[in-house]
Design an enzyme around this catalytic site. Structure first.
Site, PDB file in Angstrom:
ATOM      1  N   LYS A  14     -59.964  30.863 -28.389  1.00 50.09           N
ATOM      2  CA  LYS A  14     -59.064  31.372 -27.063  1.00 50.09           C
ATOM      3  C   LYS A  14     -57.397  30.470 -27.870  1.00 50.09           C
ATOM      4  CE  LYS A  14     -61.284  29.385 -22.842  1.00 50.09           C
ATOM      5  NZ  LYS A  14     -61.103  28.798 -22.168  1.00 50.09           N
ATOM      6  N   ASP A  67     -58.378  30.268 -18.402  1.00 54.58           N
ATOM      7  CA  ASP A  67     -60.638  30.044 -17.728  1.00 54.58           C
ATOM      8  C   ASP A  67     -60.600  31.569 -17.833  1.00 54.58           C
ATOM      9  OD1 ASP A  67     -61.276  27.388 -17.434  1.00 54.58           O
ATOM     10  OD2 ASP A  67     -62.955  28.556 -15.983  1.00 54.58           O
ATOM     11  N   GLY A 143     -68.440  33.224 -28.680  1.00 55.82           N
ATOM     12  CA  GLY A 143     -69.305  33.054 -27.693  1.00 55.82           C
ATOM     13  C   GLY A 143     -69.891  33.832 -27.670  1.00 55.82           C
ATOM     14  N   ASP A 145     -69.000  37.592 -27.604  1.00 55.09           N
ATOM     15  CA  ASP A 145     -69.535  38.906 -27.668  1.00 55.09           C
ATOM     16  C   ASP A 145     -70.266  39.198 -28.555  1.00 55.09           C
ATOM     17  OD1 ASP A 145     -67.081  38.752 -27.433  1.00 55.09           O
ATOM     18  OD2 ASP A 145     -66.016  37.878 -29.537  1.00 55.09           O
TER      19      ASP A 145
HETATM   20  P1  ITT Z   1     -61.568  25.119 -22.794  1.00 61.65           P
HETATM   21  O1  ITT Z   1     -62.833  25.076 -21.119  1.00 61.65           O
HETATM   22  O2  ITT Z   1     -61.163  23.936 -23.410  1.00 61.65           O
HETATM   23  O3  ITT Z   1     -60.548  25.642 -22.780  1.00 61.65           O
HETATM   24  P2  ITT Z   1     -64.200  26.701 -23.643  1.00 61.65           P
HETATM   25  O4  ITT Z   1     -64.899  27.214 -24.362  1.00 61.65           O
HETATM   26  O5  ITT Z   1     -64.962  25.416 -23.205  1.00 61.65           O
HETATM   27  O6  ITT Z   1     -62.807  25.789 -23.845  1.00 61.65           O
HETATM   28  P3  ITT Z   1     -63.951  28.281 -20.672  1.00 61.65           P
HETATM   29  O7  ITT Z   1     -64.145  26.966 -20.000  1.00 61.65           O
HETATM   30  O8  ITT Z   1     -62.240  29.241 -20.206  1.00 61.65           O
HETATM   31  O9  ITT Z   1     -63.367  27.643 -22.200  1.00 61.65           O
HETATM   32  O10 ITT Z   1     -65.194  28.737 -21.105  1.00 61.65           O
HETATM   33  C1  ITT Z   1     -65.398  30.074 -21.935  1.00 61.65           C
HETATM   34  C2  ITT Z   1     -66.167  30.387 -21.948  1.00 61.65           C
HETATM   35  O11 ITT Z   1     -67.178  31.558 -21.698  1.00 61.65           O
HETATM   36  C3  ITT Z   1     -66.585  30.488 -23.404  1.00 61.65           C
HETATM   37  O12 ITT Z   1     -66.567  29.079 -23.967  1.00 61.65           O
HETATM   38  C4  ITT Z   1     -67.879  31.738 -23.715  1.00 61.65           C
HETATM   39  O13 ITT Z   1     -68.764  30.696 -24.005  1.00 61.65           O
HETATM   40  C5  ITT Z   1     -67.244  33.126 -22.527  1.00 61.65           C
HETATM   41  N1  ITT Z   1     -66.376  33.696 -23.451  1.00 61.65           N
HETATM   42  C6  ITT Z   1     -64.750  33.602 -22.580  1.00 61.65           C
HETATM   43  N2  ITT Z   1     -64.452  34.466 -23.160  1.00 61.65           N
HETATM   44  C7  ITT Z   1     -65.091  35.049 -24.521  1.00 61.65           C
HETATM   45  C8  ITT Z   1     -64.980  36.002 -24.840  1.00 61.65           C
HETATM   46  O14 ITT Z   1     -63.512  36.449 -25.358  1.00 61.65           O
HETATM   47  N3  ITT Z   1     -65.931  36.353 -25.886  1.00 61.65           N
HETATM   48  C9  ITT Z   1     -66.976  35.983 -26.077  1.00 61.65           C
HETATM   49  N4  ITT Z   1     -67.328  35.250 -25.211  1.00 61.65           N
HETATM   50  C10 ITT Z   1     -66.478  34.356 -24.223  1.00 61.65           C
END
Ligand code: ITT
Length: 193
Positions: A14, A67, A143, A145
């Site tokens: 991110k 998020d 993730g 993607d």
């Molecule tokens: P933080 O909470 O510490 O910011 P996190 O990865 O746990 O990190 P989230 O709770 O927002 O973040 O979870 C979002 C999830 O959704 C992330 O872990 C990925 O599995 C998926 N995701 C979000 N954006 C994505 C993207 O651009 N490409 C692929 N998967 C994505």
């Protein structure tokens, strides 16, 4: 000189994507992994706002929280706010299994960025519509993607796009560009930069 803003997240992907977008606004994000508190809620915005308020109370410096999640129509929006957990447990393969036998593969990624400072708290939202591929494809990104086909990029998954191609159409790209436009028009940006 760049304007440094803290980013409460444990996800380095991110931060990399956000920094690539915001560098043209003269903004650099500094990750602080330990500060994101995550409540359970069906709303990404509620999760992000709560986390931003809590992080600001400890840090007392301008910061953002983001998020995001993948919402699949056939699964009534699952994994949505539970995307991080779903990715760690069932992963892309588990999502493909849940969709076996269904024709409706429509899905979207959503992203909410919340900025918190002494003066204000504001949210910025981005959505990318598309569909779930039949099998994982591509080597880039993170993730989900490899299984997400953006409706704006032909038949390619997000993992098959370059980082620039992804961010031009992605949920994160849209939300962070709105944030960048807003902050670069604000007084704070001009006094501190
Ligand atoms: P933080 O909470 O510490 O910011 P996190 O990865 O746990 O990190 P989230 O709770 O927002 O973040 O979870 C979002 C999830 O959704 C992330 O872990 C990925 O599995 C998926 N995701 C979000 N954006 C994505 C993207 O651009 N490409 C692929 N998967 C994505």
């Amino acid at each position: 000189m760049s304007l440094d803003i803290y980013f409460a997240t444990g996800n380095p992907h991110k931060v990399a994507e956000a920094n690539a977008i915001l560098s043209k606004f003269g903004i650099a994000f500094k990750p602080i992994p330990s500060l994101k508190i995550e409540i359970q809620s069906d709303s990404l915005e509620e999760i992000a706002k709560y986390a931003a308020e809590a992080a600001f109370r400890s840090l007392r410096a301008p910061l953002i929280v983001e998020d995001s999640g993948l919402f699949i129509d056939q699964l009534k929006g699952f994994p949505g706010p539970y995307s991080s957990y779903a990715y760690k447990t069932i992963g892309c393969e588990g999502i493909l299994r849940l969709l076996e036998g269904f024709d409706n593969r429509a899905a979207c990624f959503e992203c909410v960025v919340v900025y918190a400072s002494k003066e204000t708290m504001r949210s910025f939202v981005g959505t990318a519509r598309g569909s779930i591929a039949e099998a994982p494809r591509g080597g880039g990104g993170f993730g989900f993607d490899p299984i997400f086909i953006s409706e704006d990029r032909g038949d390619r998954t997000f993992s098959e796009l370059s980082p620039l191609e992804k961010s031009a159409v992605s949920h994160r790209g849209k939300a962070f560009r709105s944030f960048g436009e807003w902050i670069s028009a604000s007084a704070r940006y001009h006094t501190l930069k």
